[in-house]
Scaffold this active site. Structure first.
Site, PDB file in Angstrom:
ATOM      1  N   ASP A  19       2.973   3.242  -2.147  1.00 11.62           N
ATOM      2  CA  ASP A  19       2.323   3.925  -3.345  1.00 11.62           C
ATOM      3  C   ASP A  19       2.009   5.458  -3.130  1.00 11.62           C
ATOM      4  O   ASP A  19       1.101   5.847  -3.663  1.00 11.62           O
ATOM      5  CB  ASP A  19       0.947   3.149  -3.736  1.00 11.62           C
ATOM      6  CG  ASP A  19       1.179   1.697  -4.267  1.00 11.62           C
ATOM      7  OD1 ASP A  19       2.181   1.301  -4.653  1.00 11.62           O
ATOM      8  OD2 ASP A  19       0.293   0.839  -3.812  1.00 11.62           O
ATOM      9  N   LYS A  22       6.690   7.696  -4.045  1.00 13.50           N
ATOM     10  CA  LYS A  22       8.198   7.852  -3.872  1.00 13.50           C
ATOM     11  C   LYS A  22       9.022   7.917  -4.828  1.00 13.50           C
ATOM     12  O   LYS A  22       9.774   8.852  -4.958  1.00 13.50           O
ATOM     13  CB  LYS A  22       8.338   6.555  -2.688  1.00 13.50           C
ATOM     14  CG  LYS A  22       7.739   6.401  -1.350  1.00 13.50           C
ATOM     15  CD  LYS A  22       8.232   5.239  -0.864  1.00 13.50           C
ATOM     16  CE  LYS A  22       7.755   4.076  -1.350  1.00 13.50           C
ATOM     17  NZ  LYS A  22       6.190   3.987  -1.317  1.00 13.50           N
ATOM     18  N   GLY A  46       6.481  -1.038  -6.849  1.00 15.78           N
ATOM     19  CA  GLY A  46       6.180  -0.298  -8.495  1.00 15.78           C
ATOM     20  C   GLY A  46       6.399   1.006  -8.091  1.00 15.78           C
ATOM     21  O   GLY A  46       5.284   1.713  -7.857  1.00 15.78           O
ATOM     22  N   HIS A  47       7.529   1.460  -8.705  1.00 15.90           N
ATOM     23  CA  HIS A  47       7.635   3.163  -8.562  1.00 15.90           C
ATOM     24  C   HIS A  47       7.215   3.689 -10.042  1.00 15.90           C
ATOM     25  O   HIS A  47       7.700   3.069 -10.919  1.00 15.90           O
ATOM     26  CB  HIS A  47       9.010   3.423  -8.276  1.00 15.90           C
ATOM     27  CG  HIS A  47       9.724   2.861  -6.975  1.00 15.90           C
ATOM     28  ND1 HIS A  47       8.974   3.142  -5.871  1.00 15.90           N
ATOM     29  CD2 HIS A  47      10.761   2.239  -6.633  1.00 15.90           C
ATOM     30  CE1 HIS A  47       9.622   2.723  -4.847  1.00 15.90           C
ATOM     31  NE2 HIS A  47      10.536   2.028  -5.133  1.00 15.90           N
ATOM     32  N   GLN A 244       7.338   0.524  -0.465  1.00 18.68           N
ATOM     33  CA  GLN A 244       6.292   0.346   0.716  1.00 18.68           C
ATOM     34  C   GLN A 244       6.298   1.523   1.531  1.00 18.68           C
ATOM     35  O   GLN A 244       6.676   2.578   1.202  1.00 18.68           O
ATOM     36  CB  GLN A 244       6.449  -1.074   1.288  1.00 18.68           C
ATOM     37  CG  GLN A 244       6.118  -2.125   0.286  1.00 18.68           C
ATOM     38  CD  GLN A 244       7.525  -2.530  -0.361  1.00 18.68           C
ATOM     39  OE1 GLN A 244       8.407  -2.759   0.490  1.00 18.68           O
ATOM     40  NE2 GLN A 244       7.332  -2.958  -1.582  1.00 18.68           N
TER      41      GLN A 244
HETATM   42  P1  GTP Z   1       5.836   1.529  -4.021  1.00 15.52           P
HETATM   43  O1  GTP Z   1       7.085   1.447  -3.958  1.00 15.52           O
HETATM   44  O2  GTP Z   1       5.023   0.503  -4.889  1.00 15.52           O
HETATM   45  O3  GTP Z   1       5.002   1.768  -2.739  1.00 15.52           O
HETATM   46  O4  GTP Z   1       5.302   2.966  -4.904  1.00 15.52           O
HETATM   47  P2  GTP Z   1       5.552   4.518  -5.115  1.00 15.52           P
HETATM   48  O5  GTP Z   1       5.434   5.335  -3.608  1.00 15.52           O
HETATM   49  O6  GTP Z   1       6.835   5.071  -5.741  1.00 15.52           O
HETATM   50  O7  GTP Z   1       4.031   4.929  -5.671  1.00 15.52           O
HETATM   51  P3  GTP Z   1       3.625   4.532  -7.057  1.00 15.52           P
HETATM   52  O8  GTP Z   1       4.581   5.022  -8.126  1.00 15.52           O
HETATM   53  O9  GTP Z   1       3.345   3.172  -7.169  1.00 15.52           O
HETATM   54  O10 GTP Z   1       2.203   5.187  -7.214  1.00 15.52           O
HETATM   55  C1  GTP Z   1       1.988   6.375  -7.214  1.00 15.52           C
HETATM   56  C2  GTP Z   1       1.293   7.011  -8.438  1.00 15.52           C
HETATM   57  O11 GTP Z   1       1.122   8.447  -8.326  1.00 15.52           O
HETATM   58  C3  GTP Z   1       2.088   6.670  -9.968  1.00 15.52           C
HETATM   59  O12 GTP Z   1       1.290   6.754 -10.968  1.00 15.52           O
HETATM   60  C4  GTP Z   1       2.737   8.315  -9.942  1.00 15.52           C
HETATM   61  O13 GTP Z   1       3.063   8.863 -11.203  1.00 15.52           O
HETATM   62  C5  GTP Z   1       1.757   9.191  -9.633  1.00 15.52           C
HETATM   63  N1  GTP Z   1       1.858  10.232  -9.023  1.00 15.52           N
HETATM   64  C6  GTP Z   1       2.886  10.897  -8.032  1.00 15.52           C
HETATM   65  N2  GTP Z   1       2.658  11.978  -7.378  1.00 15.52           N
HETATM   66  C7  GTP Z   1       1.598  12.448  -8.273  1.00 15.52           C
HETATM   67  C8  GTP Z   1       0.812  13.693  -7.985  1.00 15.52           C
HETATM   68  O14 GTP Z   1       1.118  14.504  -7.278  1.00 15.52           O
HETATM   69  N3  GTP Z   1      -0.263  13.812  -8.645  1.00 15.52           N
HETATM   70  C9  GTP Z   1      -0.561  12.727  -9.634  1.00 15.52           C
HETATM   71  N4  GTP Z   1      -2.131  12.982 -10.337  1.00 15.52           N
HETATM   72  N5  GTP Z   1       0.026  11.710  -9.562  1.00 15.52           N
HETATM   73  C10 GTP Z   1       1.051  11.502  -8.989  1.00 15.52           C
HETATM   74  P1  IMP Z   2       4.312  -8.727  -0.157  1.00 14.75           P
HETATM   75  O1  IMP Z   2       5.244  -7.546   0.049  1.00 14.75           O
HETATM   76  O2  IMP Z   2       4.326  -9.131  -1.519  1.00 14.75           O
HETATM   77  O3  IMP Z   2       4.634  -9.749   0.682  1.00 14.75           O
HETATM   78  O4  IMP Z   2       2.994  -8.078   0.381  1.00 14.75           O
HETATM   79  C1  IMP Z   2       2.616  -8.068   1.701  1.00 14.75           C
HETATM   80  C2  IMP Z   2       1.605  -6.461   1.772  1.00 14.75           C
HETATM   81  O5  IMP Z   2       2.295  -5.690   1.407  1.00 14.75           O
HETATM   82  C3  IMP Z   2       0.444  -6.650   0.765  1.00 14.75           C
HETATM   83  O6  IMP Z   2      -0.607  -6.130   1.422  1.00 14.75           O
HETATM   84  C4  IMP Z   2       0.499  -6.097  -0.357  1.00 14.75           C
HETATM   85  O7  IMP Z   2      -0.198  -5.486  -1.164  1.00 14.75           O
HETATM   86  C5  IMP Z   2       1.541  -4.729   0.232  1.00 14.75           C
HETATM   87  N1  IMP Z   2       2.705  -4.250  -0.665  1.00 14.75           N
HETATM   88  C6  IMP Z   2       3.863  -4.894  -1.101  1.00 14.75           C
HETATM   89  N2  IMP Z   2       4.369  -4.082  -1.873  1.00 14.75           N
HETATM   90  C7  IMP Z   2       3.810  -2.964  -1.980  1.00 14.75           C
HETATM   91  C8  IMP Z   2       3.792  -1.687  -2.751  1.00 14.75           C
HETATM   92  O8  IMP Z   2       4.915  -1.494  -3.507  1.00 14.75           O
HETATM   93  N3  IMP Z   2       2.848  -0.746  -2.565  1.00 14.75           N
HETATM   94  C9  IMP Z   2       1.783  -1.059  -1.982  1.00 14.75           C
HETATM   95  N4  IMP Z   2       1.414  -2.215  -1.148  1.00 14.75           N
HETATM   96  C10 IMP Z   2       2.480  -3.222  -1.361  1.00 14.75           C
HETATM   97 MG    MG Z   3       3.617   1.448  -5.999  1.00 18.64          MG
END
Ligand code: GTP
Ligand code: IMP
Ligand code: MG
Length: 428
Positions: A19, A22, A46-47, A244
């Site tokens: 989170d 990315k 969840g991107h 992740q």
């Molecule tokens: P995973 O693959 O689940 O680990 O997710 P991720 O790395 O793609 O990040 P994810 O989208 O779950 O969470 C990032 C959150 O921050 C999202 O709601 C984005 O829209 C938001 N976001 C990203 N960059 C910024 C920023 O610079 N400022 C703010 N306010 N929000 C941001």
């Molecule tokens: P799993 O990948 O569902 O097996 O979860 C294993 C661990 O990774 C747990 O702590 C989850 O919350 C974490 N995890 C898996 N996917 C994500 C992600 O996309 N963002 C943040 N944490 C994650």
């Molecule tokens: Mg995410």
């Protein structure tokens, strides 16, 4: 002879607990990509993406799906685990959001493994069992661990198996009863509620949907590395998208509180089929603070008051599960570890704007603990700034402290594609 244009192969991966944003950085870089490849994980990811085409939450598809770049190819790589029912739902969601699927050129690697209904059941049962021993992982309950376990036990179903549907259906039914027996014995639970036929019908409906959208399944589900190798030869640009983060890596993360895949640069090569030597850029994404969802150690977790404030300011709730994320301060020690493992050529610092809400922020640079003496301030806000020179000195200083000797490449000051600063090489 004309010199061949040399393209880039850039891997983007998380440096923390996932989170990090990315999705946002991949979306920014995808504007110049010919191919975007997801290389690990599944619909646990969840991107979130915000660009001129809308706000999207993407789990399984490569983020390039919403890049708006005509002709761009999307690849779901061999290192991923694929739930085709949730893929179908995601595609329907994207269609509802105005994405024209007939413009999406998608390939799914035939060696990627399928997340089956019993994997999801198993994930939940295992978490229930662990709860009794107070060592619950806090998984996303998407069947990720059990699907990878079957892969490594060499008993899994691969996406390519779907191409021979009759054999697949036969094996599916056998495995269904085998898993039902296993769960009955191990967890004293009756799994075979729906029966194999209903589950199979759901899978078949998902497959039919994919065929209706992408044509011949033999085209969609294929051997993807040759597509990537050819693209590299032609000088095209490839973006490798991680899910992740480094601290959730199966080998080098905070085991057993990790996910079940290789999240970093090694996974980018193994999970896509692109030779490691061809990966020219390695962008590690980190937030200016930290969050963790699920269980496991979190040395920089903030005090209750600050955690609540970070969570609200940053809306730190799981994209997939909606769970409140634990929040804390930037950990320069785990950053160095993640960087040592992945040798990034550049760092993207995201969510700098969230700290706009704070007067005092924390950062951990020494083993002994978090340094709170670091003054911040509300007088000049960072949100939406697009130029390094406009950043207040404190923000510049924090970015420099975050990256240390690594190269700062991008600073994100908001969720939108254009709320991005490209850091100058020789910056003050
Ligand atoms: P995973 O693959 O689940 O680990 O997710 P991720 O790395 O793609 O990040 P994810 O989208 O779950 O969470 C990032 C959150 O921050 C999202 O709601 C984005 O829209 C938001 N976001 C990203 N960059 C910024 C920023 O610079 N400022 C703010 N306010 N929000 C941001
Ligand atoms: P799993 O990948 O569902 O097996 O979860 C294993 C661990 O990774 C747990 O702590 C989850 O919350 C974490 N995890 C898996 N996917 C994500 C992600 O996309 N963002 C943040 N944490 C994650
Ligand atoms: Mg995410």
């Amino acid at each position: 002879m004309r010199k061949k244009r040399s393209g880039w192969v850039t891997a983007v991966f998380g440096g923390q607990f996932g989170d990090e944003g990315k999705g946002k950085i991949v979306d920014y870089l995808s504007q110049k990509a010919d191919i975007v490849v997801r290389y690990n994980g599944g619909d646990n990811a969840g991107h979130s993406v915000s660009n001129q085409f809308g706000d999207f939450k993407i789990s399984t598809m490569p983020t390039g799906t919403v890049s708006g770049v005509t002709g761009q190819v999307q690849v779901i790589g061999n290192g991923t685990v694929l739930n085709i029912i949730s893929l179908t739902k995601e595609l329907q969601y994207l269609e509802d959001k105005g994405i024209d699927l007939s413009n999406i050129r998608l390939y799914i690697d035939k060696a990627s493994h399928l997340i089956m209904p019993w994997h999801i059941a198993h994930d939940k049962l295992e978490e229930e069992r662990r709860k009794k021993h107070s060592n619950i992982v806090g998984t996303t309950q998407r069947g990720i661990g059990p699907a990878y376990a079957d892969k490594y036990q060499r008993v899994g179903f691969r996406t390519g198996d779907l191409l021979n549907y009759e054999d697949f259906a036969w094996d599916f039914t056998k495995t269904y009863y085998y898993k039902a027996k296993l769960f009955r014995g191990l967890y004293e639970t009756e799994y075979a509620a729906k029966g194999p036929n209903v589950e199979l019908q759901e899978l078949k409906a998902a497959l039919d949907y994919l065929a209706s959208k992408f044509g011949n399944l033999d085209n969609l589900i294929c051997d993807t590395p040759p597509i990537l190798w050819r693209a590299i030869d032609k000088g095209q640009n490839i973006l490798l998208e991680g899910a992740q983060g480094a601290l959730l890596d199966i080998d080098r993360g905070t085991y057993p509180y990790v996910t079940s895949s290789a999240t970093g640069i090694a996974g980018a090569s193994q999970g896509s089929g692109i030779p490691a030597a061809d990966i020219t850029e390695r962008i590690m994404v980190v937030k200016a603070y930290m969050s963790r969802v699920g269980n496991g150690p979190f040395p920089t977790r903030a005090s209750l008051y600050d955690e609540e404030k970070l969570r609200e300011a940053g809306q730190e709730y799981g994209t997939v599960t909606g769970r409140p994320r634990n929040c804390g301060w930037f950990d320069a020690i785990s950053f160095k570890y993640a960087a040592q493992l992945n040798k990034p050529t550049g760092i993207a610092v995201t969510r700098l704007d969230i700290l706009d809400e704070f007067i005092i922020i924390g950062i951990r640079e020494r083993e002994e603990g978090i340094d709170h003496a670091y003054g911040w301030g509300l007088e000049k806000r960072v949100r939406g700034l697009r130029n390094w020179n406009l950043l207040p000195d404190r923000a510049k200083d924090l970015c420099n402290r975050i990256v240390g000797n690594y190269r700062l490449k991008y600073v994100s000051t908001g969720p939108s594609r254009d709320e991005t600063i490209v850091a100058p090489k020789n910056r003050k």
